[in-house]
Each structure stands twice: as C-alpha cells, then as structure tokens.
Scaffold this motif. Sequence first.
Motif, PDB file in Angstrom:
ATOM      1  N   TYR A  45       0.894  -1.280   0.303  1.00 31.62           N
ATOM      2  CA  TYR A  45       0.355   0.109   0.082  1.00 31.62           C
ATOM      3  C   TYR A  45       0.833   1.035  -0.206  1.00 31.62           C
ATOM      4  O   TYR A  45       2.052   0.815   0.849  1.00 31.62           O
ATOM      5  N   GLN A  49       0.698   5.155   1.068  1.00 36.84           N
ATOM      6  CA  GLN A  49       0.378   6.574   1.076  1.00 36.84           C
ATOM      7  C   GLN A  49       0.692   7.297   1.260  1.00 36.84           C
ATOM      8  O   GLN A  49       1.712   7.642   1.895  1.00 36.84           O
ATOM      9  N   TYR A  83       3.741   0.625   2.775  1.00 37.75           N
ATOM     10  CA  TYR A  83       3.095  -0.925   3.709  1.00 37.75           C
ATOM     11  C   TYR A  83       2.782  -1.916   3.425  1.00 37.75           C
ATOM     12  O   TYR A  83       2.385  -1.938   2.292  1.00 37.75           O
ATOM     13  N   ASN A 128       1.677  -5.948   3.810  1.00 38.48           N
ATOM     14  CA  ASN A 128       0.208  -6.744   4.529  1.00 38.48           C
ATOM     15  C   ASN A 128       0.384  -7.853   4.319  1.00 38.48           C
ATOM     16  O   ASN A 128       0.234  -8.334   2.979  1.00 38.48           O
ATOM     17  N   PHE A 176      -0.120  -5.300   9.200  1.00 37.92           N
ATOM     18  CA  PHE A 176       0.617  -4.474   8.863  1.00 37.92           C
ATOM     19  C   PHE A 176       2.543  -4.610   8.750  1.00 37.92           C
ATOM     20  O   PHE A 176       2.875  -4.593  10.064  1.00 37.92           O
TER      21      PHE A 176
END
Lengths: 122, 107
Positions: free
Chosen positions: B35, B37, B86, B88, B98
Amino acid sequence: EVQLVESGGGVVRPGGSLRLSCAASGFTFDDYGMSWVRQAPGKGLEWVSGINWNGGSTGYADSVKGRFTISRDNAKNSLYLQMNSLRAEDTALYHCARVNLAVGATDWFDPWGQGTLVTVSS
Amino acid sequence: SSELTQDPAVSVALGQTVRITCQGDSLRSYYASWYQQKPGQAPVLVIYGKNNRPSGIPDRFSGSSSGNTASLTITGAQAEDEADYYCNSRDSSGNHRFGTGTKVTVL
C-alpha cells in the motif's frame, strides 16, 4: 463508483464508548469481507478487526480484543465498530476497507475509506 | 515472530530503481500486499498476490517474494512515488498484520 464512507468519530473520555459506521456503495456489499484499520497520529497502519461476508467469522487485534466488536448489516450496506473501554492509545484515524479474495493470492484491502478520527482524552 | 519488518526509510534518485523489503515468518505461507500512502490521504493498494497491479497502478511497480521476504520494486521512480509504503499479510493466528512502513524519498 466503489465508495466507503466512515462516520461516528469524535472526542471521548477514557473508559467511554463510541460506535463507528462505514457506509458502502457501488458494489455488492455481501459479496465481501470487511476490515477496520487505524492509524495513530504520526504512526503506521494497524489492522484492528475483520469480518467475513455474513458476519459469521470475525477477528481482532490483540490490542482491542474484548473491548471492540465488529458487525455488519448487509441490508443497509453498512459496517460497524463498537468501541468500549476506550484508552488514550486508541486515538487514531479509523479506516474501513473492503477485503478482496482471489484463488492463489492472500486477501488484500481495496478500496479504503478516508477515515473517521477518534480522540480519547480527558 | 509474527511481525513484518520494513526499513524505516529509503531514498532513490529520480528515474532510478528502488526495492522495499518486508520480512516476516508468515511470508513463507502468505503473499504480501503493498500500500502506498501520501500525506493526508488514505492508503492505496499497489500490489497484491504474487505480482498483481490494480487497474491504474503504473507498471513501474512490481512485487516479488522469496522465503520470508517480500519486496516491492519501483523501476524508474517518479517524483509522485514519494510516499510511505506498507506491506500487509496474515500472521500465524490468521489475523492481518501491517509492516512497520518505509518512507520513500525521491531525490
């Protein structure tokens, strides 16, 4: 358009309770599991809880087990997180996310809502 | 250990390649998802499964895995790739976990 919109955040005193909601639209809600993920200010992502498509299976992080309860109402396309016995360390932005599955892959989160802020403070 | 460990920060020159790693015992059994962010924004999925990109994610993002390590590679990094990343995956109890996150700076 697939969309997740969280609500219910706010300021609460230590020991208090709060119920978060996540309204889903743009997809068949009861085809998917859902999760809550939080992020404390300036910190990383933390998975909080997950629920399968019909609510028959749930999971919780150790940090919230026994205090938080995840649930869903498929008729209302909504996900919930009941948070009791709140602590200062629960202060965070809480996101809901759709859980996706595929053969040969470990499940993943997509999309995410923008989050609702929970502040636990006296 | 059920933790997923990432390097806190990496930097990459514009147009060069950077690899972000995620280490954890559970990665021997489960694939990682990744991910991105950016500040003030919700996380966005960039890689899932063995090496799958969601629609709209540029093909400069790729994933791989070996043993207890999953990797996200950005080939030809762009300024807009500057973000926190990240990983996960599932842990031994079946719950999600995570990684600690990696801040990527594009120079």
